[in-house]
Design an enzyme around this catalytic site. Structure first.
Site, PDB file in Angstrom:
ATOM      1  N   SER A   1      48.006   6.038 -35.430  1.00 35.27           N
ATOM      2  CA  SER A   1      46.971   5.381 -34.635  1.00 35.27           C
ATOM      3  C   SER A   1      45.610   5.532 -35.288  1.00 35.27           C
ATOM      4  O   SER A   1      45.310   6.548 -35.921  1.00 35.27           O
ATOM      5  CB  SER A   1      46.931   6.014 -33.243  1.00 35.27           C
ATOM      6  OG  SER A   1      45.780   5.619 -32.533  1.00 35.27           O
TER       7      SER A   1
ATOM      8  N   GLU B   1      43.142   6.199 -33.709  1.00 31.40           N
ATOM      9  CA  GLU B   1      42.506   7.325 -33.013  1.00 31.40           C
ATOM     10  C   GLU B   1      42.567   8.611 -33.839  1.00 31.40           C
ATOM     11  O   GLU B   1      41.849   9.561 -33.547  1.00 31.40           O
ATOM     12  CB  GLU B   1      43.158   7.543 -31.651  1.00 31.40           C
ATOM     13  CG  GLU B   1      42.868   6.452 -30.637  1.00 31.40           C
ATOM     14  CD  GLU B   1      41.431   6.439 -30.133  1.00 31.40           C
ATOM     15  OE1 GLU B   1      40.774   7.502 -30.180  1.00 31.40           O
ATOM     16  OE2 GLU B   1      40.964   5.378 -29.690  1.00 31.40           O
TER      17      GLU B   1
ATOM     18  N   TYR C   1      45.313  13.179 -27.798  1.00 31.57           N
ATOM     19  CA  TYR C   1      46.214  12.159 -28.330  1.00 31.57           C
ATOM     20  C   TYR C   1      46.017  12.012 -29.842  1.00 31.57           C
ATOM     21  O   TYR C   1      46.990  12.006 -30.617  1.00 31.57           O
ATOM     22  CB  TYR C   1      45.952  10.822 -27.633  1.00 31.57           C
ATOM     23  CG  TYR C   1      46.670   9.651 -28.243  1.00 31.57           C
ATOM     24  CD1 TYR C   1      48.038   9.458 -28.042  1.00 31.57           C
ATOM     25  CD2 TYR C   1      45.995   8.716 -29.022  1.00 31.57           C
ATOM     26  CE1 TYR C   1      48.705   8.372 -28.600  1.00 31.57           C
ATOM     27  CE2 TYR C   1      46.647   7.640 -29.587  1.00 31.57           C
ATOM     28  CZ  TYR C   1      48.001   7.468 -29.375  1.00 31.57           C
ATOM     29  OH  TYR C   1      48.655   6.398 -29.942  1.00 31.57           O
TER      30      TYR C   1
END
Length: 339
Positions: free
Chosen positions: A137, A139, A161
């Site tokens: 991701s 992120e 996460y």
């Protein structure tokens, strides 16, 4: 062996990406298996059109086979891998909501980080010759250290996460090197569609507008409107996942559009499509949607994927907003022409 169907296993098959990937693989003649968690509700609405239906005789050879299992349960994963013996595994399963990961950090780490490790160990212990795709991701870049972000950009995650995804990414690289396993990490930037989860900001906007037009809501409540994201179209991104596992050598790839837009821009574009210029009066800010640590800018450089995978995004920002808004308006029964 050449005439035999390839067998694929997808974790997270009931999610946005899993459902599109299952459709793609079935269209390519794969035998497709998916892992679902046992829950009090049967969350299969995204895959109902391809899930096994004994009454549909026309497509008996093209059905998704579902199995109960869980990324937090190593024994269930090992058992399933021994039974299915997949040629390809796509690990898309996760607690994937960034804001929620601050509320349930331990479970997020267990499913995302250790879940990936459990799958890799199940492959290794069962001596399976399986190609593995890990859903990374953007992120992971978090509070970004360079822009745009590419495969060599250092990770600096800003959420539980993101941290869990970095562990998963690094353990995949470790197993690839240590055990010679065919493992690819896809570093996918935000990708949306009408199947995006209803709690994600893009869907909250398009569903909210449809609800307002249907007379069922007055406002859309959101958090940080200044965050910039690189938004692509999910069906194109799952094709990139498949392409990674078709290469001669495993590697890691950023998948993105190379454009960034604020949440305010998404709002403005969506409201403009239904003829509303002064959208601000329909938007409320609720502090509960702010993250304890914000990620302000994500922008991907997909040059490597373009050069090696021959992949590039076709659906750009404005078309993506329109696709999602039209779908949610249809779902709400709103008969209004989009501009």
């Amino acid at each position: 062996m050449n005439n035999q169907k390839k067998v694929a296993l997808i974790t997270g098959v009931t999610g946005q990406d899993g459902s599109y990937l299952a459709e793609l693989l079935l269209s390519k003649g794969y035998e497709v298996h998916g892992i679902i968690r046992r829950a009090s509700t049967f969350n299969t609405e995204r895959i109902e059109q391809i899930y096994k239906d004994p009454h549909d005789l026309a497509k008996q050879d093209q059905k998704l086979i579902l199995h109960y299992g869980d990324l937090t349960d190593a024994s269930s994963l090992s058992f399933l891998l021994r039974q299915i013996k997949p040629d390809e595994i796509y690990n898309l399963g996760a607690q994937s909501h960034v804001r929620v990961s601050f509320d349930i950090p331990e479970y997020t780490a267990d499913a995302v980080a250790l879940g990936t490790l459990r799958l890799l160990e199940a492959i290794r212990e069962n001596n399976l010759n399986t190609k593995f795709y890990q859903a990374g991701s953007s992120e992971m870049f978090g509070d970004v250290l360079e822009t745009p972000q590419k495969e060599t950009t250092p990770f600096n995650p800003a959420s539980p996460y993101g941290v869990a995804k970095v562990f998963a990414h690094q353990i995949c690289k470790n197993y690839r090197t240590a055990y010679g396993m065919f493992i690819c990490n896809g570093i996918l930037f935000n990708h949306e569609s009408p199947r995006r989860g209803k709690t994600f900001v893009t869907r909250k906007i398009t569903r909210g507008i449809a609800a307002i037009l249907a007379g069922k809501a007055d406002k859309i409540y959101l958090g940080n409107l200044d965050a910039k994201r690189d938004w692509g179209f999910a069906p194109e991104y799952v094709e990139a996942m498949w392409l990674m596992l078709q290469q001669e050598k495993p590697d890691d790839y950023v998948i993105a559009t190379g454009e960034t837009h604020t949440i305010s821009e998404f709002l403005q574009e969506a409201f403009k499509l239904v003829g509303v210029e002064d959208y601000e009066k329909y938007v409320g800010i609720d502090p509960k949607y702010y993250r304890p640590q914000e990620v302000n800018l994500l922008l991907g450089d997909y040059s490597k994927a373009k050069n090696i995978l021959k992949w590039e995004p076709k659906v750009k920002f404005k078309e993506l907003v329109k696709i999602m808004l039209e779908a949610d308006m249809r779902e709400e029964g709103v008969d209004k022409k989009i501009l």
